[in-house]
Design a protein around this motif. Structure first.
Motif, PDB file in Angstrom:
ATOM      1  N   GLN A   1    -115.731  63.418 -50.545  1.00 50.15           N
ATOM      2  CA  GLN A   1    -116.825  63.589 -49.596  1.00 50.15           C
ATOM      3  C   GLN A   1    -116.390  63.268 -48.164  1.00 50.15           C
ATOM      4  O   GLN A   1    -116.841  62.303 -47.543  1.00 50.15           O
ATOM      5  CB  GLN A   1    -118.031  62.742 -49.982  1.00 50.15           C
ATOM      6  CG  GLN A   1    -119.302  63.272 -49.367  1.00 50.15           C
ATOM      7  CD  GLN A   1    -120.546  62.726 -50.034  1.00 50.15           C
ATOM      8  OE1 GLN A   1    -120.593  62.580 -51.247  1.00 50.15           O
ATOM      9  NE2 GLN A   1    -121.547  62.440 -49.248  1.00 50.15           N
ATOM     10  N   ALA A   2    -115.526  64.101 -47.622  1.00 52.96           N
ATOM     11  CA  ALA A   2    -114.972  63.887 -46.284  1.00 52.96           C
ATOM     12  C   ALA A   2    -116.055  64.042 -45.222  1.00 52.96           C
ATOM     13  O   ALA A   2    -116.609  65.120 -45.047  1.00 52.96           O
ATOM     14  CB  ALA A   2    -113.846  64.885 -46.038  1.00 52.96           C
ATOM     15  N   GLU A   3    -116.340  62.958 -44.485  1.00 55.81           N
ATOM     16  CA  GLU A   3    -117.429  63.001 -43.503  1.00 55.81           C
ATOM     17  C   GLU A   3    -117.106  62.251 -42.211  1.00 55.81           C
ATOM     18  O   GLU A   3    -118.005  62.037 -41.393  1.00 55.81           O
ATOM     19  CB  GLU A   3    -118.724  62.448 -44.107  1.00 55.81           C
ATOM     20  CG  GLU A   3    -119.252  63.282 -45.258  1.00 55.81           C
ATOM     21  CD  GLU A   3    -120.754  63.235 -45.402  1.00 55.81           C
ATOM     22  OE1 GLU A   3    -121.417  62.643 -44.535  1.00 55.81           O
ATOM     23  OE2 GLU A   3    -121.272  63.790 -46.396  1.00 55.81           O
ATOM     24  N   ALA A   4    -115.865  61.858 -41.976  1.00 55.91           N
ATOM     25  CA  ALA A   4    -115.545  61.104 -40.762  1.00 55.91           C
ATOM     26  C   ALA A   4    -114.184  61.540 -40.228  1.00 55.91           C
ATOM     27  O   ALA A   4    -113.220  61.682 -40.979  1.00 55.91           O
ATOM     28  CB  ALA A   4    -115.538  59.600 -41.058  1.00 55.91           C
ATOM     29  N   LEU A   5    -114.123  61.737 -38.891  1.00 52.48           N
ATOM     30  CA  LEU A   5    -112.931  62.271 -38.253  1.00 52.48           C
ATOM     31  C   LEU A   5    -112.817  61.685 -36.855  1.00 52.48           C
ATOM     32  O   LEU A   5    -113.810  61.609 -36.127  1.00 52.48           O
ATOM     33  CB  LEU A   5    -113.044  63.791 -38.170  1.00 52.48           C
ATOM     34  CG  LEU A   5    -111.853  64.594 -37.648  1.00 52.48           C
ATOM     35  CD1 LEU A   5    -110.723  64.590 -38.685  1.00 52.48           C
ATOM     36  CD2 LEU A   5    -112.271  66.035 -37.350  1.00 52.48           C
ATOM     37  N   ALA A   6    -111.600  61.272 -36.457  1.00 49.35           N
ATOM     38  CA  ALA A   6    -111.415  60.662 -35.134  1.00 49.35           C
ATOM     39  C   ALA A   6    -110.021  60.925 -34.608  1.00 49.35           C
ATOM     40  O   ALA A   6    -109.025  60.681 -35.303  1.00 49.35           O
ATOM     41  CB  ALA A   6    -111.647  59.150 -35.207  1.00 49.35           C
ATOM     42  N   TRP A   7    -109.934  61.429 -33.362  1.00 43.91           N
ATOM     43  CA  TRP A   7    -108.649  61.521 -32.684  1.00 43.91           C
ATOM     44  C   TRP A   7    -108.104  60.130 -32.379  1.00 43.91           C
ATOM     45  O   TRP A   7    -108.873  59.195 -32.119  1.00 43.91           O
ATOM     46  CB  TRP A   7    -108.796  62.266 -31.361  1.00 43.91           C
ATOM     47  CG  TRP A   7    -108.941  63.750 -31.486  1.00 43.91           C
ATOM     48  CD1 TRP A   7    -110.103  64.463 -31.506  1.00 43.91           C
ATOM     49  CD2 TRP A   7    -107.876  64.717 -31.593  1.00 43.91           C
ATOM     50  NE1 TRP A   7    -109.833  65.801 -31.626  1.00 43.91           N
ATOM     51  CE2 TRP A   7    -108.481  65.999 -31.673  1.00 43.91           C
ATOM     52  CE3 TRP A   7    -106.482  64.618 -31.615  1.00 43.91           C
ATOM     53  CZ2 TRP A   7    -107.736  67.164 -31.780  1.00 43.91           C
ATOM     54  CZ3 TRP A   7    -105.741  65.793 -31.730  1.00 43.91           C
ATOM     55  CH2 TRP A   7    -106.357  67.044 -31.805  1.00 43.91           C
ATOM     56  N   THR A   8    -106.791  59.986 -32.376  1.00 40.89           N
ATOM     57  CA  THR A   8    -106.175  58.760 -31.893  1.00 40.89           C
ATOM     58  C   THR A   8    -106.374  58.671 -30.380  1.00 40.89           C
ATOM     59  O   THR A   8    -106.644  59.681 -29.714  1.00 40.89           O
ATOM     60  CB  THR A   8    -104.670  58.743 -32.209  1.00 40.89           C
ATOM     61  OG1 THR A   8    -104.044  59.854 -31.542  1.00 40.89           O
ATOM     62  CG2 THR A   8    -104.423  58.844 -33.706  1.00 40.89           C
ATOM     63  N   THR A   9    -106.216  57.485 -29.825  1.00 35.20           N
ATOM     64  CA  THR A   9    -106.438  57.320 -28.385  1.00 35.20           C
ATOM     65  C   THR A   9    -105.436  58.125 -27.558  1.00 35.20           C
ATOM     66  O   THR A   9    -105.746  58.561 -26.454  1.00 35.20           O
ATOM     67  CB  THR A   9    -106.357  55.842 -27.983  1.00 35.20           C
ATOM     68  OG1 THR A   9    -105.129  55.289 -28.470  1.00 35.20           O
ATOM     69  CG2 THR A   9    -107.524  55.062 -28.551  1.00 35.20           C
ATOM     70  N   GLY A  10    -104.229  58.348 -28.084  1.00 33.99           N
ATOM     71  CA  GLY A  10    -103.242  59.130 -27.370  1.00 33.99           C
ATOM     72  C   GLY A  10    -103.347  60.621 -27.617  1.00 33.99           C
ATOM     73  O   GLY A  10    -102.719  61.415 -26.923  1.00 33.99           O
ATOM     74  N   GLY A  11    -104.137  61.028 -28.631  1.00 36.67           N
ATOM     75  CA  GLY A  11    -104.339  62.431 -28.924  1.00 36.67           C
ATOM     76  C   GLY A  11    -103.242  63.086 -29.741  1.00 36.67           C
ATOM     77  O   GLY A  11    -103.220  64.311 -29.870  1.00 36.67           O
ATOM     78  N   ALA A  12    -102.334  62.306 -30.319  1.00 37.49           N
ATOM     79  CA  ALA A  12    -101.247  62.899 -31.105  1.00 37.49           C
ATOM     80  C   ALA A  12    -101.711  63.378 -32.472  1.00 37.49           C
ATOM     81  O   ALA A  12    -101.103  64.270 -33.067  1.00 37.49           O
ATOM     82  CB  ALA A  12    -100.119  61.885 -31.276  1.00 37.49           C
ATOM     83  N   GLY A  13    -102.775  62.791 -32.994  1.00 38.94           N
ATOM     84  CA  GLY A  13    -103.266  63.143 -34.317  1.00 38.94           C
ATOM     85  C   GLY A  13    -104.665  62.610 -34.524  1.00 38.94           C
ATOM     86  O   GLY A  13    -105.328  62.168 -33.577  1.00 38.94           O
ATOM     87  N   LEU A  14    -105.121  62.666 -35.769  1.00 38.68           N
ATOM     88  CA  LEU A  14    -106.470  62.224 -36.097  1.00 38.68           C
ATOM     89  C   LEU A  14    -106.461  61.397 -37.374  1.00 38.68           C
ATOM     90  O   LEU A  14    -105.548  61.505 -38.198  1.00 38.68           O
ATOM     91  CB  LEU A  14    -107.407  63.420 -36.324  1.00 38.68           C
ATOM     92  CG  LEU A  14    -107.564  64.451 -35.233  1.00 38.68           C
ATOM     93  CD1 LEU A  14    -106.610  65.614 -35.476  1.00 38.68           C
ATOM     94  CD2 LEU A  14    -108.993  64.979 -35.168  1.00 38.68           C
ATOM     95  N   TYR A  15    -107.525  60.612 -37.533  1.00 39.60           N
ATOM     96  CA  TYR A  15    -107.783  59.911 -38.786  1.00 39.60           C
ATOM     97  C   TYR A  15    -109.013  60.541 -39.435  1.00 39.60           C
ATOM     98  O   TYR A  15    -109.963  60.940 -38.756  1.00 39.60           O
ATOM     99  CB  TYR A  15    -108.024  58.420 -38.550  1.00 39.60           C
ATOM    100  CG  TYR A  15    -106.797  57.680 -38.084  1.00 39.60           C
ATOM    101  CD1 TYR A  15    -105.791  57.331 -38.983  1.00 39.60           C
ATOM    102  CD2 TYR A  15    -106.640  57.329 -36.746  1.00 39.60           C
ATOM    103  CE1 TYR A  15    -104.656  56.643 -38.556  1.00 39.60           C
ATOM    104  CE2 TYR A  15    -105.513  56.646 -36.315  1.00 39.60           C
ATOM    105  CZ  TYR A  15    -104.525  56.309 -37.221  1.00 39.60           C
ATOM    106  OH  TYR A  15    -103.407  55.642 -36.802  1.00 39.60           O
ATOM    107  N   ALA A  16    -108.990  60.608 -40.772  1.00 43.91           N
ATOM    108  CA  ALA A  16    -110.118  61.160 -41.513  1.00 43.91           C
ATOM    109  C   ALA A  16    -110.356  60.331 -42.756  1.00 43.91           C
ATOM    110  O   ALA A  16    -109.408  59.849 -43.396  1.00 43.91           O
ATOM    111  CB  ALA A  16    -109.852  62.616 -41.895  1.00 43.91           C
TER     112      ALA A  16
END
Length: 305
Positions: free
Chosen positions: A274-289
């Motif tokens: 149930q993937a429902e959360a996503l966030a870019w890293t502060t530097g913008g190199a990738g994301l967390y989910a």
């Protein structure tokens, strides 16, 4: 809002499988790797995630409806660092979380915009200044943006902040194609705002034919939008569905209506129940989910740049 497409034991089994695969083989998806695992029972329905602008290496998380109004600070490996009880706002249906900088200060925006039953005309976006220290405490909104849909309720679980433009972006969950709305970010005082639709998202993948044939209910849920976040440089809107991670890139001179009308870069969702959360890293190199079950794996995603 939880859809509960499978029993909890399936989610736990999936999580165990993810951890096992991460320990003994390469990730199935080249752009995803396991970062951590949330095991705290206080975080059993994560519906929003944001990277802290004030505390390097820290993520902020919220729970879905039916839980206390709280913000949680966690590490990228999933360890609970601190919790903050919220005063002056209720968790009616908190569905997304965003971090942004404005006027030299670090802020978090909590989107109380969920509406699984299609009954809410009124929504609220609560803005908090990030606390200077990570120790259990309380927070209250710096300001709240109250809004009313102009033409009937919508379920919205995906919200992002374009601080440079002074706007909040909202993406509908169940409409096909998903709709993109904007609201002013500034403190409106007591005035109730009206979300303005500016476009629709192109290229949201449907479920693959096998899933449509064998699990038609899950297949119908697959393209529903559950989270969004804007890259720190303001150029890429990342959108999460139950089946895909999408990247809409805004070229110089484009507005968001034009950007989301183009075909996005698309990847299958990693093995997140149930993937429902996503966030870019502060530097913008990738994301967390991550997702709503507990324990919940946190994946680090590396899109093409």
């Amino acid at each position: 809002m939880p859809i509960r497409p499978a029993p909890m034991r399936c989610a736990l089994a999936a999580t165990v499988l993810v951890v096992g695969l991460a320990g003994c083989s390469a990730p199935t998806l080249p752009f995803a790797r396991l970062s951590g695992l949330v095991t705290s029972k206080q975080l059993d329905e994560i519906s929003g995630l944001a990277a802290s602008r004030a505390h390097p290496g820290t993520l902020w998380a919220i729970n879905d409806s039916g839980n206390p109004a709280r913000l949680y600070a966690i590490s990228a490996r999933g360890r609970l660092l601190a919790r903050f009880d919220v005063r002056g706002a209720k968790n009616i249906d908190w569905e997304d979380l965003a971090s942004f900088d404005l006027g030299g200060r670090h802020y978090l925006l909590v989107a109380d915009t969920g509406d699984n039953g299609g009954l809410r005309r009124d929504i609220a976006l609560h803005v908090f200044e990030e606390p200077p220290t990570l120790a259990n405490s309380t927070l209250q909104p710096a300001w709240t943006i109250r809004a009313r849909w102009p033409d009937g309720p919508r379920d919205v679980e995906a919200v992002a902040v374009d601080a440079r433009a002074g706007k909040v972006l909202l993406v509908s969950k169940k409409r096909k194609p998903p709709e993109l709305f904007v609201l002013p970010l500034a403190d409106p005082g007591r005035e109730v705002q009206e979300p303005r639709r500016i476009g629709r998202l192109a290229g949201v993948p449907e479920a693959d034919p096998g899933l449509q044939r064998n699990e038609p209910k899950l297949a119908r849920l697959s393209p529903q939008v559950t989270a969004a976040d804007l890259s720190p440089d303001g150029r890429t809107l990342a959108v999460l569905t139950y089946g895909s991670v999408l990247f809409y890139r805004r070229e110089p001179g484009q507005d968001w209506r034009e950007a989301v009308a183009a075909k996005p870069e698309a990847h299958d969702v990693p093995l997140i129940p149930q993937a429902e959360a996503l966030a870019w890293t502060t530097g913008g190199a990738g994301l967390y989910a991550t997702g709503e079950f507990n324990p919940a794996p946190i994946f680090y995603l590396s899109p093409a740049r």
